[in-house]
Write an enzyme that holds these catalytic residues in place. Sequence first.
Site, PDB file in Angstrom:
ATOM      1  N   GLU A 188       0.682  -1.268  -0.170  1.00 10.23           N
ATOM      2  CA  GLU A 188       0.032   0.055  -0.159  1.00 10.23           C
ATOM      3  C   GLU A 188       0.812   1.152   0.104  1.00 10.23           C
ATOM      4  O   GLU A 188       0.232   2.462   0.378  1.00 10.23           O
ATOM      5  CB  GLU A 188      -1.033   0.042   1.372  1.00 10.23           C
ATOM      6  CG  GLU A 188      -1.992  -1.220   1.105  1.00 10.23           C
ATOM      7  CD  GLU A 188      -3.018  -1.201   2.307  1.00 10.23           C
ATOM      8  OE1 GLU A 188      -3.761  -0.202   2.259  1.00 10.23           O
ATOM      9  OE2 GLU A 188      -2.693  -1.980   3.109  1.00 10.23           O
ATOM     10  N   LYS A 235      -7.985 -14.980   2.266  1.00 14.65           N
ATOM     11  CA  LYS A 235      -7.520 -14.156   2.731  1.00 14.65           C
ATOM     12  C   LYS A 235      -6.123 -13.976   3.239  1.00 14.65           C
ATOM     13  O   LYS A 235      -5.959 -14.957   4.323  1.00 14.65           O
ATOM     14  CB  LYS A 235      -8.264 -13.018   3.581  1.00 14.65           C
ATOM     15  CG  LYS A 235      -9.575 -12.503   2.942  1.00 14.65           C
ATOM     16  CD  LYS A 235     -10.397 -11.983   4.146  1.00 14.65           C
ATOM     17  CE  LYS A 235     -11.784 -11.485   3.338  1.00 14.65           C
ATOM     18  NZ  LYS A 235     -12.458 -10.728   4.324  1.00 14.65           N
ATOM     19  N   SER A 249      -5.411  -3.996   1.970  1.00 15.65           N
ATOM     20  CA  SER A 249      -6.084  -3.406   0.808  1.00 15.65           C
ATOM     21  C   SER A 249      -6.574  -4.511  -0.007  1.00 15.65           C
ATOM     22  O   SER A 249      -6.375  -4.625  -1.379  1.00 15.65           O
ATOM     23  CB  SER A 249      -5.357  -2.382   0.049  1.00 15.65           C
ATOM     24  OG  SER A 249      -5.800  -1.188   0.224  1.00 15.65           O
ATOM     25  N   THR A 251     -18.789 -16.831   2.437  1.00 14.61           N
ATOM     26  CA  THR A 251     -19.183 -15.702   1.799  1.00 14.61           C
ATOM     27  C   THR A 251     -20.351 -14.868   2.282  1.00 14.61           C
ATOM     28  O   THR A 251     -21.422 -15.761   2.593  1.00 14.61           O
ATOM     29  CB  THR A 251     -19.445 -15.940   0.192  1.00 14.61           C
ATOM     30  OG1 THR A 251     -18.195 -16.449  -0.422  1.00 14.61           O
ATOM     31  CG2 THR A 251     -19.876 -14.860  -0.627  1.00 14.61           C
ATOM     32  N   ARG A 292     -24.397  -5.970   1.794  1.00 16.19           N
ATOM     33  CA  ARG A 292     -24.050  -4.466   1.319  1.00 16.19           C
ATOM     34  C   ARG A 292     -22.690  -4.382   2.294  1.00 16.19           C
ATOM     35  O   ARG A 292     -22.635  -4.639   3.616  1.00 16.19           O
ATOM     36  CB  ARG A 292     -25.128  -3.610   1.577  1.00 16.19           C
ATOM     37  CG  ARG A 292     -26.318  -3.729   0.800  1.00 16.19           C
ATOM     38  CD  ARG A 292     -27.509  -3.188   1.322  1.00 16.19           C
ATOM     39  NE  ARG A 292     -27.281  -1.582   1.417  1.00 16.19           N
ATOM     40  CZ  ARG A 292     -28.223  -0.843   1.686  1.00 16.19           C
ATOM     41  NH1 ARG A 292     -29.336  -1.011   2.351  1.00 16.19           N
ATOM     42  NH2 ARG A 292     -28.028   0.452   1.575  1.00 16.19           N
ATOM     43  N   ASP A 304     -15.314  -2.096   9.262  1.00 18.98           N
ATOM     44  CA  ASP A 304     -16.170  -2.374   8.087  1.00 18.98           C
ATOM     45  C   ASP A 304     -17.056  -3.581   8.337  1.00 18.98           C
ATOM     46  O   ASP A 304     -16.663  -4.602   9.144  1.00 18.98           O
ATOM     47  CB  ASP A 304     -15.165  -2.730   6.924  1.00 18.98           C
ATOM     48  CG  ASP A 304     -14.137  -1.762   6.639  1.00 18.98           C
ATOM     49  OD1 ASP A 304     -14.279  -0.744   6.922  1.00 18.98           O
ATOM     50  OD2 ASP A 304     -13.272  -2.112   5.883  1.00 18.98           O
ATOM     51  N   ASN A 339     -16.715  -7.352   9.388  1.00 22.47           N
ATOM     52  CA  ASN A 339     -15.729  -7.770   8.339  1.00 22.47           C
ATOM     53  C   ASN A 339     -14.303  -7.664   8.908  1.00 22.47           C
ATOM     54  O   ASN A 339     -13.468  -8.379   8.967  1.00 22.47           O
ATOM     55  CB  ASN A 339     -16.107  -7.074   7.162  1.00 22.47           C
ATOM     56  CG  ASN A 339     -14.995  -7.625   5.991  1.00 22.47           C
ATOM     57  OD1 ASN A 339     -14.568  -8.620   5.997  1.00 22.47           O
ATOM     58  ND2 ASN A 339     -14.704  -6.642   4.804  1.00 22.47           N
ATOM     59  N   SER A 364     -11.335   8.320   0.152  1.00 18.57           N
ATOM     60  CA  SER A 364     -11.184   7.597   1.443  1.00 18.57           C
ATOM     61  C   SER A 364     -12.423   7.778   2.179  1.00 18.57           C
ATOM     62  O   SER A 364     -12.703   8.568   2.606  1.00 18.57           O
ATOM     63  CB  SER A 364      -9.741   7.655   2.376  1.00 18.57           C
ATOM     64  OG  SER A 364      -8.885   7.330   1.279  1.00 18.57           O
TER      65      SER A 364
END
Length: 353
Positions: free
Chosen positions: A16, A182, A188, A220, A224, A298, A311, A323
């Site tokens: 990043e 992940k 990111s 999964t 939203r 998040d 999340n 951002s």
Amino acid sequence: MIKQTVAVLFGGQSSEHEISCISAVTVIENINTDKYNTILIGITQDGKWIHTESAEEIRSGAWVKGKTRAVLSPDADMSGVLLIENGKAVCRKVDVIFPVLHGLYGEDGTVQGIFELSQIPYVGCGVLASSVSMDKLYTKIIVDTLGIRQAKYAAVRKEDLQDMDAVVKRVEETVPYPVFIKPCNAGSSRGVSKAENREMLINGLLEAVKHDRKILVEETIEGREIECAVLGGNEVKASGVGEILAAAEFYDYEAKYHNEESKTVMDPELPAGTVEELRRDAVAIFKAVDGFGLSRVDFFVTKDTGEVVFNEINTLPGFTSISMYPMLWENRGIAKPQLIEKLIQMAFSRKEK
């Protein structure tokens, strides 16, 4: 009035790096120059610390060719930065550090450890909050204690991949397809992939392990993508919420920073009570990881039932023009200069306590 000196650190060795530089320009251009002088220190991707003179040099990328090296001294009696050029070193006193460093070696507690040794006040989360929040697995372990829903998951370590059949069997028994794979410590969305079957799972694991030795495989969540900004120390406040409308199937690095079709929406319409639940959960998670200063938390809000699902938490969120973190506070009447001043003052207050 005697000005205080803010050392702004940017760049870094993570994937990043580019975003950190863009974020740093925003921070530098919104620091109150009537109150503060700045020392700008960039970290190249191969780990060189370089002093630069202006935001314009950061914007153009010219800073990487700078000849003045910088060393942040861990010596608490020195409380400053050594600037070295042509074999001569000059110590510049620093009153507060503003790290604009995203991802590994900037947001994971490593550089915060140097700040602690130097005893210079610094913006943002400390060593513990930074390290556990950067590690997606350990964040999940902590959030499990709060009773806040998060995606089902399985943890995989690099050495486990020597017996891929056993790994696949364990994952499939724990998490239903489709799954997201992940790296635990990559920011990111670097190295993230989605798998709908065994072959895709294996390929995803092999890709993720290039970025970290620990991997998270998650169910999964069809929902939203909603984000909330958190600000504070002893008294923690949450902003309103914003929604990510990703241009790609999921909000990966390219969708986030290089796809103009990705959009953000402030104060999206949500089921009754959901916004307050999101704000309450964001503060609870921030406190649970021992957060300080700032974070962006998040969530997903499921499409079928409207349930809130955690999340991840980002302890040094981006400060670019797109951002979510500064946008959420601007939407609540706190402009970037005010926000940056609040963060600097919080750094001083932590040192005093």
